[in-house]
Design an enzyme around this catalytic site. Structure first.
Site, PDB file in Angstrom:
ATOM      1  N   ASP A 227       0.855  -1.182   0.000  1.00  0.00           N
ATOM      2  CA  ASP A 227       0.000   0.000   0.000  1.00  0.00           C
ATOM      3  C   ASP A 227       0.896   1.239   0.000  1.00  0.00           C
ATOM      4  O   ASP A 227       2.126   1.127   0.023  1.00  0.00           O
ATOM      5  CB  ASP A 227      -0.944   0.006   1.206  1.00  0.00           C
ATOM      6  CG  ASP A 227      -2.284   0.686   0.897  1.00  0.00           C
ATOM      7  OD1 ASP A 227      -2.260   1.781   0.295  1.00  0.00           O
ATOM      8  OD2 ASP A 227      -3.333   0.132   1.246  1.00  0.00           O
ATOM      9  N   PHE A 255       0.213   1.552  -6.608  1.00  0.00           N
ATOM     10  CA  PHE A 255      -0.160   0.545  -7.599  1.00  0.00           C
ATOM     11  C   PHE A 255      -0.367   1.137  -8.979  1.00  0.00           C
ATOM     12  O   PHE A 255      -0.566   0.410  -9.947  1.00  0.00           O
ATOM     13  CB  PHE A 255      -1.381  -0.274  -7.158  1.00  0.00           C
ATOM     14  CG  PHE A 255      -2.553   0.501  -6.597  1.00  0.00           C
ATOM     15  CD1 PHE A 255      -3.052   1.626  -7.210  1.00  0.00           C
ATOM     16  CD2 PHE A 255      -3.176   0.064  -5.431  1.00  0.00           C
ATOM     17  CE1 PHE A 255      -4.146   2.314  -6.702  1.00  0.00           C
ATOM     18  CE2 PHE A 255      -4.270   0.739  -4.905  1.00  0.00           C
ATOM     19  CZ  PHE A 255      -4.757   1.864  -5.544  1.00  0.00           C
ATOM     20  N   HIS A 273     -13.220  -0.619  -7.235  1.00  0.00           N
ATOM     21  CA  HIS A 273     -14.422   0.220  -7.234  1.00  0.00           C
ATOM     22  C   HIS A 273     -14.111   1.681  -6.929  1.00  0.00           C
ATOM     23  O   HIS A 273     -14.959   2.546  -7.139  1.00  0.00           O
ATOM     24  CB  HIS A 273     -15.471  -0.346  -6.273  1.00  0.00           C
ATOM     25  CG  HIS A 273     -15.258   0.010  -4.828  1.00  0.00           C
ATOM     26  ND1 HIS A 273     -16.302   0.109  -3.929  1.00  0.00           N
ATOM     27  CD2 HIS A 273     -14.140   0.289  -4.119  1.00  0.00           C
ATOM     28  CE1 HIS A 273     -15.834   0.426  -2.734  1.00  0.00           C
ATOM     29  NE2 HIS A 273     -14.527   0.538  -2.824  1.00  0.00           N
TER      30      HIS A 273
END
Length: 363
Positions: A227, A255, A273
């Site tokens: 992350d 990412f 999403h």
């Protein structure tokens, strides 16, 4: 694989959900339409009542048994009359019970407002009722008119950039996402067999709650939590506390640039999403470049049904419009997106909760 908890079959839970939705439709049909609309509009008020209960820790105070509003107010340092009115309103919603002796008690639903129970919804309610989130939703009309997020209009930056500038709200947001992970852990992890996996990479995995649960279900696998650097710091502490530090590493990065290579399983929980198709494809293509030839990609998402039957993802889709700029998708939409990124969608696995697992393999 060993189950994390005993849960009813997904088919049974989905059938119960359909029955509940049908009963709700019948109830709304049985009252005048203006009354039904008023009840829907009052949902915002219920949210704020729940938020007040969470901030005052009223459910925590009831953990040991029923209490009067006066006693709750004394413990919460709040006004006794106003506390009674909030508790009474939430009792009317089934969150608490107002007993004949005038004391309030927890219901099964109210128990999930406690901060110390597994699957607590207190962190999520603390986010959706917060001043910042409330402000964002006040501009839903702007988002509908323009297709842009209210966050961009109000903060001059998109949500993840804004979180970097507001540590207090970022902490509230991250706690809420950890709470969502608890839902995935309880419902989704037991629905998938991870026992033959070797290296499981959790992309955008926050503080690692999902990955820790998966590694406990796959004792022969190693893990990597990935992350943003500011989030990864908290992930390191969580992995250490879980006792899995020998099997799990933590790496910081974006990412959108790349993801760690070589995993045979890549997890992404409620990541795709958050983004429109263009940015979602950029993330998925980076995973495609990194994944082993025999690897599997697992997306933990609230997959929308076709049409518009009652489903929590339909309102969450508006949250994406207002807050993050992303969208919820149907199974067919995920299949198309994954195909464009070089994957083949193999199945969508229903779970006992609202979240599904979208499984894909390199094409």
């Amino acid at each position: 694989m060993p189950a994390l908890s005993k849960t009813p079959p997904a088919r049974l839970m989905n059938a119960i959900g359909r029955v509940r939705a049908g009963l709700g439709f019948l109830r709304r049909s049985a009252v005048p339409p203006n009354v039904a609309l008023l009840e829907l509009a009052q949902g915002a008020w219920v949210t704020q009542a729940l938020y007040a209960a969470v901030k005052l820790r009223l459910a925590d105070e009831l953990a040991d048994g029923p209490l009067s509003a006066d006693e709750l107010a004394r413990r919460a340092n709040s006004d006794a009359g106003a506390t009674y009115r909030v508790m009474r309103a939430l009792a009317g919603q089934g969150v608490f019970t107002l007993r004949r002796d005038g004391r309030f008690a927890l219901t099964r639903m109210g128990r999930m407002l406690r901060s110390d129970v597994d699957g607590s919804m207190a962190p999520m309610i603390a986010m959706v009722g917060s001043t910042e989130h409330w402000q964002h939703w006040s501009d839903l009309l702007y988002s509908v008119r323009t297709g842009r997020t209210a966050v961009q209009k109000q903060r001059g930056a998109e949500i993840f950039e804004y979180l970097e500038t507001n540590p207090e709200y970022a902490a509230i947001f991250n706690d809420a996402m950890t709470g969502v992970s608890a839902m995935a852990i309880e419902a989704a992890v037991p629905a998938y067999d991870f026992t033959d996996r070797r290296l499981i990479v959790d992309v955008g995995g926050g503080h690692g709650a999902l990955l820790v649960a998966v590694l406990k279900a796959a004792p022969s696998a190693d893990g990597m939590l990935f992350d943003l650097p500011s989030v990864a710091d908290g992930g390191r502490s969580a992995v250490q506390a879980s006792g899995l530090a020998q099997r799990c590493t933590v790496e910081g990065g974006s990412f959108f640039d790349s993801v760690p290579a070589g995993g045979d399983t890549y997890l992404m929980k409620t990541v795709i999403h958050d983004w429109d198709d263009e940015k979602a494809l950029a993330i998925l293509r980076n995973v495609r470049a990194a994944i082993a030839d025999d690897g599997r990609l697992l997306l933990f998402e609230l997959v929308l049904p076709e049409g518009a039957p009652p489903h929590p993802g339909l309102l969450l889709d508006l949250e994406m419009l207002v807050h993050a700029g992303g969208r919820e998708r149907t199974g067919a939409e995920y299949a198309k997106l994954l195909s464009q990124a070089g994957f083949r969608q193999t199945r969508v696995i229903a779970t006992t909760g609202p979240m599904s697992i979208v499984e894909a393999v390199p094409a």
